[in-house]
Scaffold this motif. Structure first.
Motif, PDB file in Angstrom:
ATOM      1  N   ASN A 290      40.345  30.259  23.316  1.00 53.37           N
ATOM      2  CA  ASN A 290      40.301  28.985  24.023  1.00 53.37           C
ATOM      3  C   ASN A 290      40.463  29.219  25.523  1.00 53.37           C
ATOM      4  N   LYS A 291      39.358  29.146  26.260  1.00 51.85           N
ATOM      5  CA  LYS A 291      39.400  29.414  27.693  1.00 51.85           C
ATOM      6  C   LYS A 291      40.254  28.402  28.445  1.00 51.85           C
ATOM      7  N   ASP A 292      40.233  27.143  27.998  1.00 52.68           N
ATOM      8  CA  ASP A 292      41.011  26.109  28.684  1.00 52.68           C
ATOM      9  C   ASP A 292      42.506  26.402  28.604  1.00 52.68           C
ATOM     10  N   ILE A 293      42.971  26.769  27.412  1.00 52.07           N
ATOM     11  CA  ILE A 293      44.393  27.093  27.267  1.00 52.07           C
ATOM     12  C   ILE A 293      44.722  28.358  28.052  1.00 52.07           C
ATOM     13  N   ALA A 294      43.820  29.334  28.035  1.00 48.21           N
ATOM     14  CA  ALA A 294      44.066  30.579  28.775  1.00 48.21           C
ATOM     15  C   ALA A 294      44.248  30.305  30.262  1.00 48.21           C
ATOM     16  N   THR A 295      43.365  29.530  30.849  1.00 48.54           N
ATOM     17  CA  THR A 295      43.448  29.275  32.288  1.00 48.54           C
ATOM     18  C   THR A 295      44.597  28.339  32.641  1.00 48.54           C
ATOM     19  N   ASN A 296      45.144  27.646  31.661  1.00 50.91           N
ATOM     20  CA  ASN A 296      46.276  26.745  31.886  1.00 50.91           C
ATOM     21  C   ASN A 296      47.564  27.313  31.297  1.00 50.91           C
ATOM     22  N   SER A 297      47.691  28.638  31.343  1.00 56.27           N
ATOM     23  CA  SER A 297      48.896  29.305  30.848  1.00 56.27           C
ATOM     24  C   SER A 297      49.663  29.930  31.997  1.00 56.27           C
ATOM     25  N   GLY A 298      50.953  30.057  31.818  1.00 56.25           N
ATOM     26  CA  GLY A 298      51.803  30.716  32.799  1.00 56.25           C
ATOM     27  C   GLY A 298      52.885  31.495  32.090  1.00 56.25           C
ATOM     28  N   ILE A 299      53.764  32.135  32.845  1.00 47.55           N
ATOM     29  CA  ILE A 299      54.851  32.925  32.254  1.00 47.55           C
ATOM     30  C   ILE A 299      56.199  32.490  32.822  1.00 47.55           C
ATOM     31  N   ASN A 353      38.327  43.719  36.308  1.00 45.29           N
ATOM     32  CA  ASN A 353      37.513  42.684  35.656  1.00 45.29           C
ATOM     33  C   ASN A 353      37.372  42.842  34.150  1.00 45.29           C
ATOM     34  N   ASP A 354      37.316  44.078  33.665  1.00 43.88           N
ATOM     35  CA  ASP A 354      37.135  44.299  32.229  1.00 43.88           C
ATOM     36  C   ASP A 354      38.470  44.577  31.526  1.00 43.88           C
ATOM     37  N   PHE A 355      39.269  45.478  32.081  1.00 41.85           N
ATOM     38  CA  PHE A 355      40.577  45.779  31.489  1.00 41.85           C
ATOM     39  C   PHE A 355      41.588  44.670  31.778  1.00 41.85           C
ATOM     40  N   LYS A 356      41.373  43.971  32.905  1.00 43.72           N
ATOM     41  CA  LYS A 356      42.297  42.925  33.366  1.00 43.72           C
ATOM     42  C   LYS A 356      43.712  43.490  33.571  1.00 43.72           C
ATOM     43  N   PHE A 357      43.755  44.664  34.171  1.00 45.22           N
ATOM     44  CA  PHE A 357      45.016  45.352  34.425  1.00 45.22           C
ATOM     45  C   PHE A 357      45.615  44.945  35.773  1.00 45.22           C
ATOM     46  N   LEU A 369      39.520  42.858  44.148  1.00 42.72           N
ATOM     47  CA  LEU A 369      40.236  43.739  43.230  1.00 42.72           C
ATOM     48  C   LEU A 369      41.628  43.215  42.869  1.00 42.72           C
ATOM     49  N   LYS A 370      41.935  42.012  43.260  1.00 40.60           N
ATOM     50  CA  LYS A 370      43.214  41.435  42.863  1.00 40.60           C
ATOM     51  C   LYS A 370      43.080  40.781  41.499  1.00 40.60           C
ATOM     52  N   PRO A 371      44.106  40.912  40.624  1.00 38.39           N
ATOM     53  CA  PRO A 371      44.042  40.302  39.286  1.00 38.39           C
ATOM     54  C   PRO A 371      43.740  38.813  39.379  1.00 38.39           C
ATOM     55  N   LYS A 372      42.861  38.344  38.513  1.00 34.10           N
ATOM     56  CA  LYS A 372      42.404  36.959  38.593  1.00 34.10           C
ATOM     57  C   LYS A 372      42.985  36.033  37.522  1.00 34.10           C
ATOM     58  N   ASP A 373      43.473  36.590  36.430  1.00 37.41           N
ATOM     59  CA  ASP A 373      43.979  35.698  35.393  1.00 37.41           C
ATOM     60  C   ASP A 373      45.378  35.192  35.752  1.00 37.41           C
ATOM     61  N   PRO A 374      45.744  33.992  35.317  1.00 40.24           N
ATOM     62  CA  PRO A 374      47.010  33.375  35.739  1.00 40.24           C
ATOM     63  C   PRO A 374      48.257  34.102  35.258  1.00 40.24           C
ATOM     64  N   LEU A 375      48.178  34.811  34.135  1.00 44.32           N
ATOM     65  CA  LEU A 375      49.349  35.526  33.639  1.00 44.32           C
ATOM     66  C   LEU A 375      49.663  36.718  34.542  1.00 44.32           C
ATOM     67  N   SER A 376      48.646  37.477  34.883  1.00 41.73           N
ATOM     68  CA  SER A 376      48.853  38.602  35.802  1.00 41.73           C
ATOM     69  C   SER A 376      49.287  38.097  37.175  1.00 41.73           C
ATOM     70  N   ALA A 377      48.718  36.975  37.601  1.00 42.04           N
ATOM     71  CA  ALA A 377      49.106  36.402  38.889  1.00 42.04           C
ATOM     72  C   ALA A 377      50.584  36.019  38.888  1.00 42.04           C
ATOM     73  N   ASP A 378      51.054  35.468  37.779  1.00 34.65           N
ATOM     74  CA  ASP A 378      52.467  35.104  37.678  1.00 34.65           C
ATOM     75  C   ASP A 378      53.367  36.345  37.723  1.00 34.65           C
ATOM     76  N   ILE A 379      52.941  37.408  37.029  1.00 34.79           N
ATOM     77  CA  ILE A 379      53.735  38.638  37.042  1.00 34.79           C
ATOM     78  C   ILE A 379      53.837  39.196  38.464  1.00 34.79           C
ATOM     79  N   LEU A 380      52.716  39.194  39.190  1.00 37.14           N
ATOM     80  CA  LEU A 380      52.736  39.659  40.569  1.00 37.14           C
ATOM     81  C   LEU A 380      53.623  38.768  41.437  1.00 37.14           C
ATOM     82  N   ASN A 381      53.613  37.480  41.161  1.00 45.13           N
ATOM     83  CA  ASN A 381      54.441  36.547  41.915  1.00 45.13           C
ATOM     84  C   ASN A 381      55.929  36.842  41.705  1.00 45.13           C
TER      85      ASN A 381
END
Length: 435
Positions: A290-299, A353-357, A369-381
């Motif tokens: 579910n892309k909608d839930i993925a993009t609306n997730s946080g940690i 982009n592929d590994f999403k590391f 080259l910065k992580p784009k998904d919200p979970l990785s963004a939260d971890i970096l934050n």
């Protein structure tokens, strides 16, 4: 999933400007020569497709190199599978190790990588757990963090501001609010707890308590005894989850039948639960459902009451190691592939982009080259704010986290073991392993 097996002990550093260029970064030394086969035996299920894609690209640039990838993870014990692989005589060229315990366990098989070009660009703290007076034996996979992944839309509908959840008491209040509104929110439960996955409880959950007892995985590795100072607070955090968890047959013991796939794909990704204990590596699995839930997730943080309540555990999940007993041609090709993957322009784009590391190396500072998904963004934050705690679980005695504590947590969940006995057994077995 990190894991699945995991982990280690790291202080996350902000990405700082530096360009990474290394020998072999364009296909390098392996591009010529006799045919050589490189067998990779790796643990990260979530990276399987991306790794196979990367291997294919590398093989096109280096037609003499044949890369064969085998992945064992998810609900399987990677460590046991790796030992079996070696015992069968089918030794891989590249495989994964964790922290200092794995370096000791595999010291007769792992190649010293101190001379590799990427070493100078590894972030501070990421190599310490695989370094001793004999050398440096692992290349960091990536950086990962975990906590409670939550559905932002569900929280919004429930009137909960996630920014306020920075303590155990605030989490407890939010959980009870969500539970009281389950029907209107379309939830089956607040949490999905994968009791079947002993790595989730015996490694990751336990780490939240022990990361407040030990400063690093190396300190845990050197500790002769376990005080288990915050076991009561850990019990409280576990009990909160199991009390408000999805139960397949309506009873608490059935939580032990819930696995990773059910937790992430069947429950969280379909909006049937609001929260799960997991890390940024789960993003791809959620997005696939579910892309909608993925993009609306946080940690959210995993608070140990009264200690460090507003932080998330962050570390290196595993390291790439090379079998020192393989031929020079195989080892050279293996080193060249790993260097190309993490330091070439083409490889770095795949890592993001592929590994999403979240990279463990400098050289990924550009916006693309910065992580784009919200979970990785939260971890970096969290990392940028200094709100992290180390991964100490790879400093546990071999197998202890899963086989002892993970198993005992299952017994605690099904009612066949008291928490007091769980704590006593954890302390006893730790001391026995450290003799």
């Amino acid at each position: 999933m990190g894991i699945k097996r995991i982990l280690s002990l790291v202080t996350v550093t902000m990405l700082v400007a530096s360009s990474v260029v290394g020998c072999g970064s364009k296909g390098g030394d392996a591009a010529k020569g006799d045919k050589v086969k490189v067998d990779i035996f790796q643990f990260k299920v979530e990276a399987k497709d991306a790794l196979e894609k990367a291997a294919g690209v590398y093989e096109e640039k280096n037609p003499n190199v044949d890369i064969n990838i085998e992945t064992v993870g998810g609900g399987n014990d990677y460590g046991a599978a790796l030992r079996s692989k070696f015992q069968s005589g089918q030794e891989p060229t590249i495989f994964n190790i964790g922290g200092p315990q794995d370096v000791k366990d595999w010291e007769g098989k792992i190649e010293d990588l101190s001379d590799q070009p990427w070493v100078k660009d590894a972030f501070d703290g990421t190599l310490g757990s695989v370094t001793n007076d004999k050398g440096m034996f692992g290349m960091p996979f990536n950086q990962e963090g975990y906590g409670f992944i939550y559905n932002k839309e569900v929280f919004k509908k429930a009137g909960i501001d996630p920014a306020t959840i920075t303590s155990y008491d605030a989490l407890d209040k939010a959980v009870k609010t969500l539970d009281s509104k389950k029907d209107e929110l379309g939830l089956e439960a607040v949490f999905a707890v994968p009791g079947k996955e002993k790595w989730v409880t015996g490694l990751h959950l336990l780490n939240t308590a022990l990361a407040n007892e030990f400063e690093s995985g190396k300190q845990a590795y050197e500790a002769k005894k376990l005080d288990f100072k915050y076991n009561k607070e850990l019990k409280e955090l576990l009990d909160l989850q199991t009390t408000y968890a999805y139960k397949p047959d309506g009873k608490v013991p059935s939580i032990n039948s819930v696995d990773y796939a059910m937790q992430i794909e069947q429950k969280y990704s379909t909006g049937k639960v609001a929260m799960v204990q997991m890390g940024n590596w789960a993003y791809g699995g959620i997005e696939g459902v579910n892309k909608d839930i993925a993009t609306n997730s946080g940690i959210l943080s995993m608070p140990i009451k009264g200690v460090k309540e507003d932080s998330v555990p962050v570390g290196v999940p595993m390291y790439w190691s090379i079998n020192k007993d393989k031929s020079s041609a195989e080892k050279d090709a293996a080193k060249d592939f790993l260097n190309w993957l993490y330091t070439s322009d083409e490889g770095k784009k795949m890592i993001i982009n592929d590994f999403k590391f979240i990279p463990a190396f400098k050289g990924y500072e550009s916006d693309e080259l910065k992580p784009k998904d919200p979970l990785s963004a939260d971890i970096l934050n969290y990392a940028n704010k200094g709100k992290t705690m180390p991964w100490v679980f790879m400093g546990y005695p071999s197998g202890w986290g899963e086989l002892v504590v993970g198993s005992d947590i299952q017994k605690y969940i099904d009612g066949s073991m008291t928490w007091e006995n769980l704590v006593k057994n954890a302390q006893k077995t730790w001391a026995e392993e450290r003799k």
